[in-house]
Design a protein around this motif. Sequence first.
Motif, PDB file in Angstrom:
ATOM      1  N   LEU A  55       0.825  -1.203   0.000  1.00  0.00           N
ATOM      2  CA  LEU A  55       0.000   0.000   0.000  1.00  0.00           C
ATOM      3  C   LEU A  55       0.867   1.264   0.000  1.00  0.00           C
ATOM      4  O   LEU A  55       0.536   2.241  -0.679  1.00  0.00           O
ATOM      5  N   ARG A  56       1.977   1.234   0.748  1.00  0.00           N
ATOM      6  CA  ARG A  56       2.896   2.390   0.738  1.00  0.00           C
ATOM      7  C   ARG A  56       3.421   2.640  -0.677  1.00  0.00           C
ATOM      8  O   ARG A  56       3.508   3.781  -1.133  1.00  0.00           O
ATOM      9  N   LEU A  83      -8.838   4.886  -0.274  1.00  0.00           N
ATOM     10  CA  LEU A  83      -8.352   3.510  -0.400  1.00  0.00           C
ATOM     11  C   LEU A  83      -9.533   2.573  -0.609  1.00  0.00           C
ATOM     12  O   LEU A  83     -10.664   2.895  -0.227  1.00  0.00           O
ATOM     13  N   PRO A  84      -9.304   1.395  -1.190  1.00  0.00           N
ATOM     14  CA  PRO A  84     -10.368   0.390  -1.262  1.00  0.00           C
ATOM     15  C   PRO A  84     -10.846   0.036   0.149  1.00  0.00           C
ATOM     16  O   PRO A  84     -10.129   0.252   1.136  1.00  0.00           O
ATOM     17  N   GLY A  97       0.770   8.639   9.268  1.00  0.00           N
ATOM     18  CA  GLY A  97       0.231   9.863   8.700  1.00  0.00           C
ATOM     19  C   GLY A  97      -0.008   9.806   7.207  1.00  0.00           C
ATOM     20  O   GLY A  97      -0.292  10.824   6.584  1.00  0.00           O
ATOM     21  N   LEU A  98       0.103   8.605   6.606  1.00  0.00           N
ATOM     22  CA  LEU A  98      -0.128   8.482   5.163  1.00  0.00           C
ATOM     23  C   LEU A  98      -1.603   8.586   4.817  1.00  0.00           C
ATOM     24  O   LEU A  98      -1.962   9.092   3.750  1.00  0.00           O
ATOM     25  N   ILE A  99      -2.454   8.069   5.683  1.00  0.00           N
ATOM     26  CA  ILE A  99      -3.893   8.089   5.427  1.00  0.00           C
ATOM     27  C   ILE A  99      -4.624   8.610   6.643  1.00  0.00           C
ATOM     28  O   ILE A  99      -4.094   8.634   7.751  1.00  0.00           O
ATOM     29  N   VAL A 139      -8.721   7.978   3.515  1.00  0.00           N
ATOM     30  CA  VAL A 139      -8.302   8.882   2.463  1.00  0.00           C
ATOM     31  C   VAL A 139      -6.797   9.106   2.564  1.00  0.00           C
ATOM     32  O   VAL A 139      -6.249   9.246   3.658  1.00  0.00           O
ATOM     33  N   VAL A 140      -6.123   9.162   1.411  1.00  0.00           N
ATOM     34  CA  VAL A 140      -4.673   9.395   1.389  1.00  0.00           C
ATOM     35  C   VAL A 140      -4.392  10.852   1.733  1.00  0.00           C
ATOM     36  O   VAL A 140      -4.933  11.770   1.113  1.00  0.00           O
TER      37      VAL A 140
END
Length: 247
Positions: free
Chosen positions: A14-15, A29-30, A57-59, A68-69
Motif C-alpha cells: 500500500l505504501r 483507499l479500497p 500519517g499516510l492516510i 483517504v490518502v
Amino acid sequence: MSEPRRHERIADELRRAIADGRYPVGAALPSEAELAAAHDASRGTVRQAVAALLAEGLIGSRQGARRVVLSTTPSQSFTELRSFAQWARAGGRTAGGRVLTSCWDRAHTDEAGLLQVREKDPVLRVLRLRTLDGEPVLLERTVYAEWIGPAVEALPEDCESVTQRLYDDTGLVFAHGEHHLDAVAAGTADADHLRLRRGSPLLRVRRTTTTAEGRPVETSDDRYRPGSVVFTVRNSTQTNPLARTRA
C-alpha cells in the motif's frame, strides 16, 4: 507466510501504491473487504496493515467513510528523527560529522532543569559539525548528563551515528524527545562552520531526549544551514507526527 508477516507485506504494498501515485493524495483507499480479497487475507490482517499507515500519517480515517490518502511520504520513526545519520541514510544521502570541541563543564540553570540535575553538576559539552554529502549543514551544541558523558567522550571524533554507537556500546535507547523549532541569526561560530555570512537565518531545533524510563540523556541546540531541511507536522485525530525532510 504467517499473519504478522502478511500484514507487513500488505502495508508495504500500500505504501508503494501511494508513493507511485496509484492512490494520490485525496483519493480513497479500497474498503477493508476489497483489500482482503485483493491480498487473499483476513479483514483483521488488513486492519493491521491499515493501522500502520494511519500511524505514519499516510492516510486518515473518518467515521463511516473510507480511508483517504493524506500524504505520499510516511512520517519518520523517532529514531530517524533523533538520529541525523539514520535520517540521511533513509533518504539515500551520506552523513558525516566531526567533533569540534568536547569538554566537561558545570550545568547552567536551564540545563540543570532539562537534565533533572542540580545546577553546577558536571555535564559534557560537545560541539559537533554534521555534513550531508560532504557539505556542512548542521551545527549541534549538545549537553550530556554526567551518567552518559564518559560513553560519549569515548566515541571517535568522526562517529557517523552517535545514536547507533551508544546503543551498540551501552544499550542506550533514546525513547522520548521534545523539540522546539524557531529561527535565529547565525553567530560568528555558526557562520564560520556552516560557511555562511554572519547574521544569516538558521533553523534552530532545541531538543531534549530521555530513556524509556524518563531519564534525561541530553539537551541540544541544533542549527541547520538554510535550505538544508524542512520539518513537517501532520495533524490528525490519530497522530501528530513531526517529520524532517530534504529542503
